[in-house]
Design a protein around this motif. Sequence first.
Motif, short mmCIF file in Angstrom:
data_model
loop_
_atom_site.label_atom_id
_atom_site.label_comp_id
_atom_site.label_asym_id
_atom_site.label_seq_id
_atom_site.Cartn_x
_atom_site.Cartn_y
_atom_site.Cartn_z
N MET A 1 0.84 -1.19 0.00
CA MET A 1 0.00 0.00 0.00
C MET A 1 0.88 1.25 0.00
SD MET A 1 -3.01 -1.34 -0.01
CE MET A 1 -4.17 -0.07 0.45
N ILE A 2 0.41 2.30 -0.67
CA ILE A 2 1.19 3.52 -0.80
C ILE A 2 0.26 4.72 -0.77
CG2 ILE A 2 1.09 3.38 -3.34
CD1 ILE A 2 3.85 4.65 -3.43
N ARG A 3 0.72 5.82 -0.19
CA ARG A 3 -0.09 7.04 -0.18
C ARG A 3 -0.34 7.51 -1.61
NH1 ARG A 3 0.31 11.14 4.45
NH2 ARG A 3 0.07 12.59 2.72
N LEU A 4 -1.53 8.03 -1.84
CA LEU A 4 -1.90 8.49 -3.17
C LEU A 4 -0.98 9.60 -3.67
CD1 LEU A 4 -3.82 8.44 -5.59
CD2 LEU A 4 -5.38 9.94 -4.30
N ASP A 5 -0.64 10.56 -2.79
CA ASP A 5 0.22 11.66 -3.24
C ASP A 5 1.62 11.17 -3.58
OD1 ASP A 5 0.79 11.15 -0.58
OD2 ASP A 5 0.86 13.25 0.03
N LYS A 6 2.11 10.19 -2.82
CA LYS A 6 3.44 9.64 -3.12
C LYS A 6 3.42 8.86 -4.43
CE LYS A 6 7.31 7.06 -1.15
NZ LYS A 6 7.68 6.43 -2.43
N TYR A 7 2.36 8.10 -4.64
CA TYR A 7 2.18 7.35 -5.90
C TYR A 7 2.33 8.29 -7.10
CZ TYR A 7 -0.47 4.50 -9.35
OH TYR A 7 -0.88 3.80 -10.46
N LEU A 8 1.59 9.39 -7.07
CA LEU A 8 1.60 10.31 -8.21
C LEU A 8 2.92 11.07 -8.33
CD1 LEU A 8 -2.06 11.66 -7.92
CD2 LEU A 8 -1.16 10.04 -9.61
N ALA A 9 3.50 11.44 -7.20
CA ALA A 9 4.79 12.13 -7.24
C ALA A 9 5.88 11.20 -7.77
CB ALA A 9 5.16 12.65 -5.85
N ASP A 10 5.85 9.94 -7.34
CA ASP A 10 6.83 8.96 -7.83
C ASP A 10 6.74 8.80 -9.34
OD1 ASP A 10 7.81 8.47 -5.32
OD2 ASP A 10 6.84 6.52 -5.06
N MET A 11 5.55 8.90 -9.88
CA MET A 11 5.35 8.71 -11.31
C MET A 11 5.55 10.00 -12.12
SD MET A 11 4.98 5.54 -11.78
CE MET A 11 6.24 5.51 -10.52
N GLY A 12 6.04 11.05 -11.44
CA GLY A 12 6.41 12.26 -12.15
C GLY A 12 5.26 13.18 -12.52
N VAL A 13 4.11 12.99 -11.88
CA VAL A 13 2.96 13.87 -12.18
C VAL A 13 3.25 15.29 -11.71
CG1 VAL A 13 0.53 14.30 -11.64
CG2 VAL A 13 1.32 11.97 -12.14
N GLY A 14 4.02 15.42 -10.66
CA GLY A 14 4.38 16.73 -10.11
C GLY A 14 5.12 16.54 -8.81
N THR A 15 5.46 17.65 -8.18
CA THR A 15 6.06 17.56 -6.85
C THR A 15 4.99 17.10 -5.87
OG1 THR A 15 5.50 19.82 -6.23
CG2 THR A 15 7.58 19.49 -7.44
N ARG A 16 5.42 16.74 -4.67
CA ARG A 16 4.46 16.28 -3.66
C ARG A 16 3.41 17.35 -3.39
NH1 ARG A 16 5.95 11.95 -0.24
NH2 ARG A 16 4.13 11.20 0.88
N GLN A 17 3.82 18.62 -3.31
CA GLN A 17 2.86 19.69 -3.04
C GLN A 17 1.93 19.92 -4.24
OE1 GLN A 17 2.33 21.13 -0.07
NE2 GLN A 17 3.86 19.65 0.64
N GLU A 18 2.47 19.85 -5.45
CA GLU A 18 1.62 20.02 -6.64
C GLU A 18 0.59 18.91 -6.72
OE1 GLU A 18 4.79 22.18 -9.70
OE2 GLU A 18 4.70 19.98 -9.57
N VAL A 19 1.01 17.69 -6.43
CA VAL A 19 0.11 16.55 -6.48
C VAL A 19 -1.01 16.70 -5.45
CG1 VAL A 19 -0.01 14.11 -5.89
CG2 VAL A 19 1.73 14.91 -7.49
N LYS A 20 -0.67 17.18 -4.27
CA LYS A 20 -1.70 17.38 -3.24
C LYS A 20 -2.76 18.37 -3.71
CE LYS A 20 1.07 16.21 0.83
NZ LYS A 20 1.71 16.69 2.08
N ARG A 21 -2.33 19.41 -4.43
CA ARG A 21 -3.29 20.38 -4.95
C ARG A 21 -4.20 19.74 -5.99
NH1 ARG A 21 1.16 24.03 -4.49
NH2 ARG A 21 1.69 23.82 -6.71
N TYR A 22 -3.64 18.91 -6.88
CA TYR A 22 -4.45 18.22 -7.89
C TYR A 22 -5.51 17.36 -7.22
CZ TYR A 22 -0.51 19.27 -11.05
OH TYR A 22 0.47 19.89 -11.77
N ILE A 23 -5.09 16.65 -6.15
CA ILE A 23 -6.02 15.74 -5.48
C ILE A 23 -7.14 16.52 -4.81
CG2 ILE A 23 -6.23 14.06 -3.60
CD1 ILE A 23 -3.29 13.26 -4.20
N ARG A 24 -6.78 17.61 -4.10
CA ARG A 24 -7.77 18.37 -3.33
C ARG A 24 -8.77 19.10 -4.22
NH1 ARG A 24 -3.01 19.99 0.72
NH2 ARG A 24 -3.38 18.39 2.32
N LYS A 25 -8.37 19.42 -5.45
CA LYS A 25 -9.32 20.10 -6.34
C LYS A 25 -10.15 19.11 -7.16
CE LYS A 25 -6.56 20.99 -10.52
NZ LYS A 25 -6.02 22.05 -11.40
N GLY A 26 -9.97 17.80 -6.90
CA GLY A 26 -10.83 16.80 -7.53
C GLY A 26 -10.37 16.30 -8.88
N SER A 27 -9.09 16.46 -9.19
CA SER A 27 -8.58 16.03 -10.50
C SER A 27 -8.18 14.56 -10.54
CB SER A 27 -7.37 16.88 -10.89
OG SER A 27 -7.73 18.24 -11.03
#
Length: 239
Positions: A1-27
Motif C-alpha cells: 500500500m502507498i499514499r496516493l500523493d506519493k504514488y503520483l509524485a513517484d510517477m512524475g505527475v508533479g512535486t508532492r505539493q503540486e500533487v496534493k493540490r491536484y487531489i484536493r481540487k478533484g482532479s
Amino acid sequence: MIRLDKYLADMGVGTRQEVKRYIRKGSVSVDGKTVKAPEQKIDGETQRVAVDGQEIGYAAYEYYMLNKPAGVISATEDQRDRTVIDLIGDRKRKDLFPAGRLDKDTEGLLLITNDGQLAHRLLSPRRHVDKTYYARIRGRVTEEDVGSFAHGVNIGSGEAQEWTAPGVLEIIAGGEESEILLTIQEGKYHQVKRMFEAVGKEVAYLRRERMGTLTLDRDLKPGEYRPLTAEELALLKAL
C-alpha cells in the motif's frame, strides 16, 4: 500500500505539493471515483489511478539498457551537458540513475534504474562482476601486454603506485591500430585508458560490451534504449 500523493509524485505527475493540490481540487480518481484525500492509501498493483481522466500506471522499479553515445555524461542532471537520464524519454520514475559510469567519450552498455540494491551488487568490488570493453588502440598490442594485464598494471603517476587487479586482454586484430577486448572487475577512474597508457599505448575508441550477465543489444544504436527483458533482469538479480 502507498499514499496516493506519493504514488503520483513517484510517477512524475508533479512535486508532492503540486500533487496534493491536484487531489484536493478533484482532479484525481481511484477506480473511477474522485478522491480528495492525499494521504489515502492505495494498492499500486491492483487499483487504477487517473489524473484528469488519464490513467497513471505505477512502477516501483524500472530497468533500461542504454547504448550510451559519446558526448553524453553518466549523471542524473547537469547544467551544461546532456545526461544519460535525458535520453530515457518514456520513463515513469523520476529517481532513475546510471548504475556505474562511462566516460563522456565512451560508448556502450549502461544500466539505467532506480533499484539501488541491484546497482550496489553490480558495482561492489567484492562481487567481482566482469565488465568487458571493446577498444581500438593506437599502437600494436602484444602478447607481452596480455601478460602484463593478466598480472595487473601500475596506473599510478609519478612515485604514487596504483595497481589494478588482473584483467583478461584478448587481441582481436593487430597492427598500428589494434582491436581488443578487455575484461576487468574494477571501475577505477579512466581505468581502461590508464591501463593502456601504462604499457605505452592510447585508447582511440572505447565501448562497453558487457556487465555481469547483461550484454549490449546489437540492435540498439548509440543513444537508443529499451527495457530489460524478464530473463535479463532475473539473471542480473541472481548474480
